[in-house]
Design an enzyme around this catalytic site. Structure first.
Site, mmCIF file in Angstrom:
data_model
loop_
_atom_site.group_PDB
_atom_site.id
_atom_site.type_symbol
_atom_site.label_atom_id
_atom_site.label_comp_id
_atom_site.label_asym_id
_atom_site.label_seq_id
_atom_site.Cartn_x
_atom_site.Cartn_y
_atom_site.Cartn_z
ATOM 1 N N LYS A 104 7.703 -6.021 6.114
ATOM 2 C CA LYS A 104 7.851 -5.806 4.673
ATOM 3 C C LYS A 104 7.258 -6.989 3.918
ATOM 4 O O LYS A 104 7.415 -8.123 4.346
ATOM 5 C CB LYS A 104 9.338 -5.730 4.294
ATOM 6 C CG LYS A 104 10.037 -4.449 4.667
ATOM 7 C CD LYS A 104 11.488 -4.506 4.205
ATOM 8 C CE LYS A 104 12.253 -3.277 4.652
ATOM 9 N NZ LYS A 104 11.748 -2.026 4.076
ATOM 10 N N ARG B 289 15.864 5.975 10.592
ATOM 11 C CA ARG B 289 15.896 7.338 11.132
ATOM 12 C C ARG B 289 15.906 7.339 12.661
ATOM 13 O O ARG B 289 16.421 8.268 13.278
ATOM 14 C CB ARG B 289 14.737 8.151 10.559
ATOM 15 C CG ARG B 289 13.381 7.593 10.842
ATOM 16 C CD ARG B 289 12.300 8.171 9.939
ATOM 17 N NE ARG B 289 12.299 7.554 8.608
ATOM 18 C CZ ARG B 289 11.480 7.905 7.619
ATOM 19 N NH1 ARG B 289 10.594 8.862 7.795
ATOM 20 N NH2 ARG B 289 11.547 7.299 6.447
HETATM 21 N N1 BES Z 1 15.912 -0.031 4.705
HETATM 22 C C1 BES Z 1 14.727 0.553 4.208
HETATM 23 C C2 BES Z 1 14.936 1.371 2.938
HETATM 24 C C3 BES Z 1 15.382 0.616 1.705
HETATM 25 C C4 BES Z 1 14.456 0.237 0.748
HETATM 26 C C5 BES Z 1 16.719 0.363 1.466
HETATM 27 C C6 BES Z 1 14.865 -0.415 -0.393
HETATM 28 C C7 BES Z 1 17.118 -0.305 0.319
HETATM 29 C C8 BES Z 1 16.192 -0.689 -0.617
HETATM 30 C C9 BES Z 1 14.119 1.480 5.250
HETATM 31 O O1 BES Z 1 14.322 1.103 6.571
HETATM 32 C C10 BES Z 1 12.638 1.493 5.039
HETATM 33 O O2 BES Z 1 12.045 0.471 5.213
HETATM 34 N N2 BES Z 1 12.087 2.649 4.663
HETATM 35 C C11 BES Z 1 10.699 2.757 4.414
HETATM 36 C C12 BES Z 1 10.228 4.050 5.048
HETATM 37 C C13 BES Z 1 8.729 4.189 5.051
HETATM 38 C C14 BES Z 1 8.113 3.191 6.014
HETATM 39 C C15 BES Z 1 8.385 5.599 5.485
HETATM 40 C C16 BES Z 1 10.499 2.777 2.901
HETATM 41 O O3 BES Z 1 11.315 3.344 2.192
HETATM 42 O O4 BES Z 1 9.542 2.174 2.452
HETATM 43 MN MN MN Z 2 12.867 -0.277 7.233
#
Ligand code: BES
Ligand code: MN
Ligand code: ZN
Length: 513
Positions: free
Chosen positions: A289, A363
């Protein structure tokens, strides 16, 4: 575990000098109150001829012309409004708080409780007539708002004037009649505070093993059996998703299973499985990230926190359903041992997944847990809570969490429990048109969308649906609702404990006939 402030029900009177006079020197026995309040709070309702003091009006009128004060302050009586004035009494100066009660609905009462809590921070003792005349439901809603807004993270140091009030005396007609409602509110608020504490704990301390230990500790003495699977068991039983996500961290993953028997003498009682995402830190893994998106990712176990807190409270609330709580805990970090984009993993139950983005890790751990629930636990209903997608936050922000369900009845029950309890949901479609976005050439499924549909929260839910099976199942994407960026009403900055109130309320009524 104590919860601040200490709330008691008393017969009155509202003002300390009156209490002392009533005691008449008989060692404080007859007054019904043994604290001298430094805050006195009265409710204000809106009305066609301006706002009026709703309870305790006579006692206030003896001391101050409230109509003029309210007009001067421009107060309407809306829920959450507070006006404070210093009042000189025989004992010294106290703070007189006028607290807006609005229409008296649960929503308004919760906000009034929160407003009182904030107005009384830093004080030692509050006496109030706001709860006068409320029924049990109203009383517990008001107290919930009061206690939740008083929450402070136990590890945080804050200036003394931000501490919650020490004690709150609620003046009611019949103190004995309200004690069950008061206890219910305290139990619920304690569970929410526990979930918030788990979320607010920094990830340096919060390893998957630490989270599992918290779950075991909560289970102890709550009539719950706890089984924690470590790496060896996860490998032996085929929990490939949890293992793959956890293998980049030096702190190995855990799968927590908490079992509550419910009313064991009733063989027809339903079996509910609650599943929580327990990523103790989400860096994204090798699909790292960017910095700004990473810094709040200690929150990524908020679903698991809600499940742990709910499980620890079931017996106290006399829940009759049998409930199993599952928490899939792992730390998602990049390293030489981390999973790679393009890897193919085998989930619990044997289905394969092509991991195209290691940041779509939630997931993967949930798929194991949902498949385990479906194949082994044979539940009547499954509800998962997960901070799953940034897209959920884009769609609904923080006020409502997206709800997905394959069963209309379950969706309705959860939505109602959420609206009544203060954790609001909004139903979203499991739009099957998007399902082919998850097709993979090398595995049964891809873990991210390979098409340009958008709808990131929907596609993530469709992925989970593949593992939930055909049982009634609901998924709450709490990525937005699990964390607040500022104090507002009963919500405090940081972890919100979203889902705890909703689940406890739903379970108390489950199954609806
Ligand atoms: N934990 C994150 C989602 C999240 C984002 C929670 C912001 C709280 C605040 C999750 O694991 C994630 O990174 N999701 C990705 C999925 C994508 C790679 C398909 C996302 O939402 O960007
Ligand atoms: Mn994630
Ligand atoms: Zn995540």
């Amino acid at each position: 575990m104590p919860i601040d402030p200490q709330v008691s029900l008393v017969a009155g009177p509202l003002f300390a000098e009156a209490a002392e006079a009533a005691a008449g020197g008989s060692e404080g026995q007859a007054s019904g109150r043994d604290i001298a309040a430094d805050v006195v709070a009265v409710p204000v309702r809106p009305g066609p001829d301006g706002p009026t003091v709703a309870a305790g009006a006579a006692e206030v009128a003896e001391r101050i012309e409230s109509a003029k004060v309210l007009a001067h302050a421009g107060m309407h009586g809306d829920p959450g409004e507070v006006t404070g004035v210093p009042l000189v009494t025989e004992d010294g100066v106290i703070q007189l708080l006028f607290v807006g009660l609005g229409d008296g609905t649960p929503h308004s009462l919760r906000r009034a409780g929160a407003a009182l809590a904030r107005g009384a921070r830093g004080r030692s003792a509050v006496a109030t007539t706001i709860a006068t005349g409320l029924d049990g439901e109203g009383l517990s809603t008001f107290v919930e708002g009061l206690l939740l807004a008083s929450y402070t993270f136990s590890c945080a140091s804050r200036p003394k004037n931000r501490n919650p009030a020490g004690a709150v005396a609620l003046v009611v007609d019949d103190p004995a009649a309200g004690s069950a409602a008061l206890a219910r509110a305290e139990t619920t608020a304690r569970a929410v505070a526990f979930a918030r504490d788990l979320v607010n704990t920094p990830s340096a301390e919060k390893s998957p093993d630490w989270l599992a230990e918290q779950a075991v500790a909560a289970a102890e003495g709550a009539g719950i059996t706890a089984v924690v699977r470590g790496e060896a068991e996860l490998r032996a039983e085929g929990f490939g998703g949890i293992l793959a996500v956890g293998m980049g961290s030096a702190r190995p993953p855990r799968f927590v299973e908490l079992s509550y028997p419910g009313a064991a003498d009733d063989p027809s009682r339903p079996h509910v499985v609650l599943v929580g995402k327990g990523i103790t830190f989400d860096s994204g893994g090798l699909s790292l990230k960017p910095g700004d998106n990473m810094k709040l990712m200690k929150t990524d176990m908020a679903g698991g926190a809600a499940v742990i807190a709910v499980m620890g409270t079931l017996r106290d609330l006399g829940i009759r359903a049998r409930v199993t709580g599952l928490v899939a805990a792992a730390e998602n970090l990049p390293s030489g041992s981390a999973q790679r984009p393009g890897d193919v993993i085998t989930q619990y139950g044997g289905r394969t997944v092509e991991v195209l983005n290691t940041d779509a890790e939630g997931r993967l751990v949930l798929a194991d847990a949902l498949a385990y629930a479906d194949r082994v636990l044979e539940p009547d209903a499954v509800v998962d809570l997960a901070t799953l997608t940034g897209a959920a936050r884009v769609a609904l922000g923080t006020t409502h969490a997206p709800l997905y369900a394959n069963d209309d009845g379950l969706a309705e029950e959860l939505t109602r429990a959420g609206t009544e309890g203060g954790d609001r949901l909004w139903r979203m479609p499991l739009a099957h048109e998007y399902r082919d976005a998850l097709d993979s050439e090398v595995a049964d499924l891809a873990n991210i969308s390979r098409k340009d549909y958008g709808a990131g929260s929907v596609v993530a839910a469709l992925f989970l649906a593949e593992f939930a099976g055909r049982r009634p199942w609901a998924h709450l994407d709490i990525a937005g609702a699990a964390r607040a960026s500022s104090d507002e009403h009963e919500i405090t900055k940081g972890g919100t404990g979203f889902g705890v109130r909703l689940l406890l309320r739903w379970l108390a009524a489950f199954p609806r006939s």
